[in-house]
Design an enzyme around this catalytic site. Structure first.
Site: not given
Ligand SMILES: O=C(CO)[C@@H](O)[C@H](O)COP(=O)(O)O
Length: 220
Positions: A95, A97, A120, A160, A214
């Protein structure tokens, strides 16, 4: 301490959030499932990134309850736990910000797939999840309902920020880094004009190449 290797991995990956400028102060968090256990390691809540050590990490069960550690778990522990309970293929959750991606989240707008780098890594747009309060299952439900069956390992929780998932915590951190990178580029493109969407069959081809060809493939 128990689960030392996972503790060290999760601690090291938190430094990557700072390195790529994805967090401010104590915002954000990383977790990883403990191999072979119904447990995961996550950051302690509100502890400065420069004070994070493997020993400071906390171990939680899949209900989000503290199993081992000297600190209170991250305020997003319930969200991470919900994802681990409902997405068994996921072994890492992140997580952040990060600025540009969170600006898209503030507007509740998905990031359109207008860059080959998006095809991709995300296989299409980066979707938006619902507004959800912090601490309970709402964020976790939003992540699971939005990403289940979706190619993208990242989503923007409205108002958020970014949540990403991966087969490892490193993969989830990569998704967070790439999410901010494309959020910034698409934002700049929008300022200069109208970005051109990539046709779906090209997205499919690019995604397949990146995911399966790749880079360095072990042939041993
Ligand atoms: O998004 C929030 C609060 O809005 C949290 O996820 C913070 O970003 C980090 O909280 P801790 O992991 O330090 O509890």
């Amino acid at each position: 301490m128990i689960h030392q290797e996972t503790r060290e991995t999760v601690c090291r990956l938190h430094a990557e959030l700072v390195r790529y400028n994805l967090v401010a102060w104590t915002a954000g968090n990383v977790s990883e499932r403990v191999p072979g256990e119904d447990l995961f390691v996550i950051k302690p809540s509100g502890v400065s990134y420069d004070e994070l050590t493997p020993e400071a990490m906390v171990v939680c069960d899949l209900q989000g309850e503290l199993v081992e550690g000297d600190y209170a778990p991250s305020s997003d522990t319930a969200a991470h736990a919900y994802v681990y309970r409902h997405m068994p293929e996921v072994n890492g959750v992140v997580h952040t910000h990060s600025t540009y991606a969170s600006a898209w989240a503030a507007r509740g707008e998905a990031i359109p797939c207008v860059l080959t780098a998006m095809a991709d890594e995300f296989g299409g747009e980066i979707p938006v999840g619902p507004f959800a309060l912090i601490g309970g299952d709402d964020i976790g439900k939003g992540i699971v309902e939005t990403l289940t069956g979706h190619r993208s390992p990242a989503l923007l929780m409205q108002n958020h920020g970014v949540f990403t998932i991966g087969g490892s915590a490193k993969a989830a951190v990569k998704a967070a880094v790439m999410c901010e990178d494309v959020a910034r580029t698409v934002h700049v493109a929008r300022q200069l004009g109208t970005p051109i969407p990539i046709e779906q069959h090209h997205i499919d081809h690019l995604y397949d190449r990146y995911q399966n060809v790749y880079g360095q493939r072990s042939h041993l």
